[in-house]
Design a protein around this motif. Sequence first.
Motif, PDB file in Angstrom:
ATOM      1  N   GLU A  91      -1.374  -2.150   3.490  1.00 13.04           N
ATOM      2  CA  GLU A  91      -0.836  -1.369   2.139  1.00 13.04           C
ATOM      3  C   GLU A  91      -2.064  -0.651   1.267  1.00 13.04           C
ATOM      4  O   GLU A  91      -1.769   0.493   0.776  1.00 13.04           O
ATOM      5  CB  GLU A  91      -0.006  -2.352   1.396  1.00 13.04           C
ATOM      6  CG  GLU A  91       1.008  -1.881   0.294  1.00 13.04           C
ATOM      7  CD  GLU A  91       1.640  -2.840  -0.214  1.00 13.04           C
ATOM      8  OE1 GLU A  91       2.539  -2.356  -1.497  1.00 13.04           O
ATOM      9  OE2 GLU A  91       1.609  -3.850   0.053  1.00 13.04           O
ATOM     10  N   ALA A  92      -2.971  -1.596   1.003  1.00  8.35           N
ATOM     11  CA  ALA A  92      -3.957  -0.986   0.045  1.00  8.35           C
ATOM     12  C   ALA A  92      -4.826   0.064   0.569  1.00  8.35           C
ATOM     13  O   ALA A  92      -4.970   1.135  -0.359  1.00  8.35           O
ATOM     14  CB  ALA A  92      -5.160  -2.201  -0.139  1.00  8.35           C
ATOM     15  N   LYS A  93      -5.046   0.096   1.827  1.00  8.09           N
ATOM     16  CA  LYS A  93      -5.742   1.296   2.594  1.00  8.09           C
ATOM     17  C   LYS A  93      -4.607   2.598   2.418  1.00  8.09           C
ATOM     18  O   LYS A  93      -4.995   3.619   2.455  1.00  8.09           O
ATOM     19  CB  LYS A  93      -6.174   0.800   3.803  1.00  8.09           C
ATOM     20  CG  LYS A  93      -7.405   0.175   3.922  1.00  8.09           C
ATOM     21  CD  LYS A  93      -7.915  -0.043   5.201  1.00  8.09           C
ATOM     22  CE  LYS A  93      -9.275  -0.920   5.055  1.00  8.09           C
ATOM     23  NZ  LYS A  93     -10.342  -0.028   4.636  1.00  8.09           N
ATOM     24  N   ALA A  94      -3.401   2.366   2.837  1.00 10.76           N
ATOM     25  CA  ALA A  94      -2.541   3.519   2.552  1.00 10.76           C
ATOM     26  C   ALA A  94      -2.288   4.122   1.347  1.00 10.76           C
ATOM     27  O   ALA A  94      -2.336   5.303   1.201  1.00 10.76           O
ATOM     28  CB  ALA A  94      -1.026   2.976   3.259  1.00 10.76           C
ATOM     29  N   HIS A  95      -2.313   3.161   0.601  1.00  9.89           N
ATOM     30  CA  HIS A  95      -2.139   3.747  -0.943  1.00  9.89           C
ATOM     31  C   HIS A  95      -3.605   4.500  -1.329  1.00  9.89           C
ATOM     32  O   HIS A  95      -3.631   5.300  -2.393  1.00  9.89           O
ATOM     33  CB  HIS A  95      -2.130   2.760  -2.024  1.00  9.89           C
ATOM     34  CG  HIS A  95      -0.497   2.469  -2.045  1.00  9.89           C
ATOM     35  ND1 HIS A  95       0.478   3.193  -2.426  1.00  9.89           N
ATOM     36  CD2 HIS A  95       0.204   1.056  -1.410  1.00  9.89           C
ATOM     37  CE1 HIS A  95       1.632   2.495  -2.271  1.00  9.89           C
ATOM     38  NE2 HIS A  95       1.429   1.331  -1.706  1.00  9.89           N
ATOM     39  N   ASP A  96      -4.699   4.144  -0.803  1.00  8.32           N
ATOM     40  CA  ASP A  96      -5.938   4.644  -1.103  1.00  8.32           C
ATOM     41  C   ASP A  96      -5.968   6.149  -0.733  1.00  8.32           C
ATOM     42  O   ASP A  96      -6.478   7.135  -1.059  1.00  8.32           O
ATOM     43  CB  ASP A  96      -7.160   4.031  -0.429  1.00  8.32           C
ATOM     44  CG  ASP A  96      -7.558   2.696  -1.077  1.00  8.32           C
ATOM     45  OD1 ASP A  96      -7.177   2.564  -2.409  1.00  8.32           O
ATOM     46  OD2 ASP A  96      -8.163   1.695  -0.769  1.00  8.32           O
ATOM     47  N   VAL A  97      -5.376   6.268   0.772  1.00 10.96           N
ATOM     48  CA  VAL A  97      -5.218   7.594   1.285  1.00 10.96           C
ATOM     49  C   VAL A  97      -4.360   8.465   0.407  1.00 10.96           C
ATOM     50  O   VAL A  97      -4.781   9.645   0.038  1.00 10.96           O
ATOM     51  CB  VAL A  97      -4.467   7.673   2.746  1.00 10.96           C
ATOM     52  CG1 VAL A  97      -4.213   9.053   3.106  1.00 10.96           C
ATOM     53  CG2 VAL A  97      -5.162   6.796   3.577  1.00 10.96           C
ATOM     54  N   LEU A  98      -3.492   8.204   0.111  1.00  8.88           N
ATOM     55  CA  LEU A  98      -2.375   8.887  -0.907  1.00  8.88           C
ATOM     56  C   LEU A  98      -3.083   9.104  -2.316  1.00  8.88           C
ATOM     57  O   LEU A  98      -2.909  10.249  -2.762  1.00  8.88           O
ATOM     58  CB  LEU A  98      -1.209   8.080  -1.082  1.00  8.88           C
ATOM     59  CG  LEU A  98      -0.289   7.813   0.245  1.00  8.88           C
ATOM     60  CD1 LEU A  98       0.897   7.090  -0.108  1.00  8.88           C
ATOM     61  CD2 LEU A  98       0.037   9.146   0.770  1.00  8.88           C
ATOM     62  N   THR A  99      -3.747   8.209  -2.782  1.00  9.46           N
ATOM     63  CA  THR A  99      -4.398   8.499  -3.977  1.00  9.46           C
ATOM     64  C   THR A  99      -5.562   9.351  -4.097  1.00  9.46           C
ATOM     65  O   THR A  99      -5.661  10.245  -4.997  1.00  9.46           O
ATOM     66  CB  THR A  99      -5.136   6.984  -4.828  1.00  9.46           C
ATOM     67  OG1 THR A  99      -4.014   5.887  -4.658  1.00  9.46           O
ATOM     68  CG2 THR A  99      -5.705   7.057  -5.922  1.00  9.46           C
ATOM     69  N   PHE A 100      -6.320   9.467  -2.941  1.00  7.37           N
ATOM     70  CA  PHE A 100      -7.104  10.457  -2.753  1.00  7.37           C
ATOM     71  C   PHE A 100      -6.457  11.853  -2.871  1.00  7.37           C
ATOM     72  O   PHE A 100      -7.171  12.864  -3.529  1.00  7.37           O
ATOM     73  CB  PHE A 100      -8.009  10.337  -1.503  1.00  7.37           C
ATOM     74  CG  PHE A 100      -9.208   9.459  -1.542  1.00  7.37           C
ATOM     75  CD1 PHE A 100     -10.325   9.902  -2.378  1.00  7.37           C
ATOM     76  CD2 PHE A 100      -9.096   8.224  -0.921  1.00  7.37           C
ATOM     77  CE1 PHE A 100     -11.500   9.111  -2.223  1.00  7.37           C
ATOM     78  CE2 PHE A 100     -10.700   7.721  -1.049  1.00  7.37           C
ATOM     79  CZ  PHE A 100     -11.607   7.954  -1.693  1.00  7.37           C
ATOM     80  N   LEU A 101      -5.500  11.957  -1.925  1.00 11.13           N
ATOM     81  CA  LEU A 101      -4.656  13.273  -1.948  1.00 11.13           C
ATOM     82  C   LEU A 101      -3.974  13.804  -3.313  1.00 11.13           C
ATOM     83  O   LEU A 101      -4.236  14.801  -3.642  1.00 11.13           O
ATOM     84  CB  LEU A 101      -3.755  13.312  -0.952  1.00 11.13           C
ATOM     85  CG  LEU A 101      -4.090  13.034   0.545  1.00 11.13           C
ATOM     86  CD1 LEU A 101      -2.777  12.728   1.496  1.00 11.13           C
ATOM     87  CD2 LEU A 101      -4.943  14.274   1.065  1.00 11.13           C
ATOM     88  N   GLU A 102      -3.434  12.790  -3.977  1.00 13.69           N
ATOM     89  CA  GLU A 102      -3.062  12.910  -5.337  1.00 13.69           C
ATOM     90  C   GLU A 102      -4.110  13.310  -6.374  1.00 13.69           C
ATOM     91  O   GLU A 102      -3.888  14.327  -7.198  1.00 13.69           O
ATOM     92  CB  GLU A 102      -2.182  11.863  -5.708  1.00 13.69           C
ATOM     93  CG  GLU A 102      -0.800  11.548  -5.074  1.00 13.69           C
ATOM     94  CD  GLU A 102      -0.252  10.133  -5.362  1.00 13.69           C
ATOM     95  OE1 GLU A 102      -0.773   9.387  -5.992  1.00 13.69           O
ATOM     96  OE2 GLU A 102       0.835  10.097  -5.043  1.00 13.69           O
ATOM     97  N   ALA A 103      -5.091  12.664  -6.244  1.00 13.75           N
ATOM     98  CA  ALA A 103      -6.177  13.025  -7.360  1.00 13.75           C
ATOM     99  C   ALA A 103      -6.866  14.248  -7.227  1.00 13.75           C
ATOM    100  O   ALA A 103      -7.477  14.997  -8.215  1.00 13.75           O
ATOM    101  CB  ALA A 103      -7.415  11.721  -7.000  1.00 13.75           C
ATOM    102  N   VAL A 162       1.762   7.725   6.441  1.00  9.10           N
ATOM    103  CA  VAL A 162       0.426   6.886   5.720  1.00  9.10           C
ATOM    104  C   VAL A 162       1.246   5.616   5.729  1.00  9.10           C
ATOM    105  O   VAL A 162       0.635   4.432   6.080  1.00  9.10           O
ATOM    106  CB  VAL A 162       0.050   7.670   4.762  1.00  9.10           C
ATOM    107  CG1 VAL A 162      -0.779   6.653   3.976  1.00  9.10           C
ATOM    108  CG2 VAL A 162      -0.563   8.974   5.221  1.00  9.10           C
ATOM    109  N   LEU A 163       2.217   5.513   5.049  1.00  4.74           N
ATOM    110  CA  LEU A 163       2.658   4.023   4.453  1.00  4.74           C
ATOM    111  C   LEU A 163       3.199   3.154   5.721  1.00  4.74           C
ATOM    112  O   LEU A 163       3.099   1.829   5.672  1.00  4.74           O
ATOM    113  CB  LEU A 163       3.940   4.358   3.537  1.00  4.74           C
ATOM    114  CG  LEU A 163       3.404   4.933   2.244  1.00  4.74           C
ATOM    115  CD1 LEU A 163       4.641   4.958   1.306  1.00  4.74           C
ATOM    116  CD2 LEU A 163       2.509   3.986   1.607  1.00  4.74           C
ATOM    117  N   ALA A 164       3.501   3.951   6.933  1.00  8.59           N
ATOM    118  CA  ALA A 164       3.785   3.032   8.001  1.00  8.59           C
ATOM    119  C   ALA A 164       2.978   2.705   8.995  1.00  8.59           C
ATOM    120  O   ALA A 164       3.117   2.078   9.850  1.00  8.59           O
ATOM    121  CB  ALA A 164       5.167   4.003   8.919  1.00  8.59           C
ATOM    122  N   SER A 165       1.902   3.355   8.415  1.00  7.50           N
ATOM    123  CA  SER A 165       0.524   2.856   9.567  1.00  7.50           C
ATOM    124  C   SER A 165       0.407   1.411   9.654  1.00  7.50           C
ATOM    125  O   SER A 165       0.293   0.883   8.730  1.00  7.50           O
ATOM    126  CB  SER A 165      -0.565   3.928   9.135  1.00  7.50           C
ATOM    127  OG  SER A 165      -1.868   3.502  10.026  1.00  7.50           O
TER     128      SER A 165
END
Length: 293
Positions: A237-249, A262-265
């Motif tokens: 979960e933490a790594k999935a949110h890291d991916v999304l955070t990078f994209l959003e940032a 991403v969240l389902a990985s």
Amino acid sequence: MPSVTHEALVELFKNRPTLAAEMLQDALGQPIPTFTEARIESSTLAEIVPSDRRADLVVVLAGEQQRPALAIVVEVQLGTDPNKPYVWLVYLAQTRARHRCPTRLLVVTTDPAMARWCSRPIDTGHPGLMLTPLVLGPQGVPVVTDAEQATAAPEVVVLSAMAHGQGEAGEAIGVAFLAAAAGLDEERRAVYGDLVLSSLNIAARRTLEAIMKSGYQFQSEFARSYVAKGRQEGLLEAKAHDVLTFLEARGLEIPAEVRERVLASTDLAELDRWIRRAAIIADARELLAADGS
């Protein structure tokens, strides 16, 4: 995959069949009929919904001549699920038809926000038929710090630790559990000890470990299995949110299908690869295209 917390809560209600009735009556103020036995019944609803869909637990309170007096569908809910307002009614109807008795839905959650979400009335569309789930959130769980009360109802003190263990009462709850632990069989003592210690704040956990005079190790097979799963799930979960955070940032729009993928990985290597990709791609869709998804 059910989380550690989900499985732990289900286990508590399964091990103490009267717990659902106790929480309905004592925490939620719901009248409970007189009963002589509380038993766990099959929660499979294959007749109406797919075989992998089932209520978490069904408890039947039996009255005179062992006839069902009340059935309680127990559902542990830790995250929003748009399907639940539809299937909860199915669970109630099927359980009521199977046991031929009044039936109630008890939803259990450890998150105040989820308690509010679960409590929303569900309009079935049929005139006069509105379902309002009975929700046991952390505020409704008693704070158990009395050793005698904990000994009489060990599942309740474990539930109390899970609901309030991060607060000021955490240490007192843990000490109360230790008093109850002596009367438990070896397996329950190990499982419940793991659950209580993992639910307490750091200071309370250190105090209990000192009382036990040795560093605590997870002892039960149940706990080792689910704690390991929980750690893995937390890392995913933490790594999935890291991916999304990078994209959003980086100001990239994230399509729904990319976010869901991403969240389902369940592959840590895949998520690590996506984290690196998220820092350089110009379009969020390229994240999946690189893997041929």
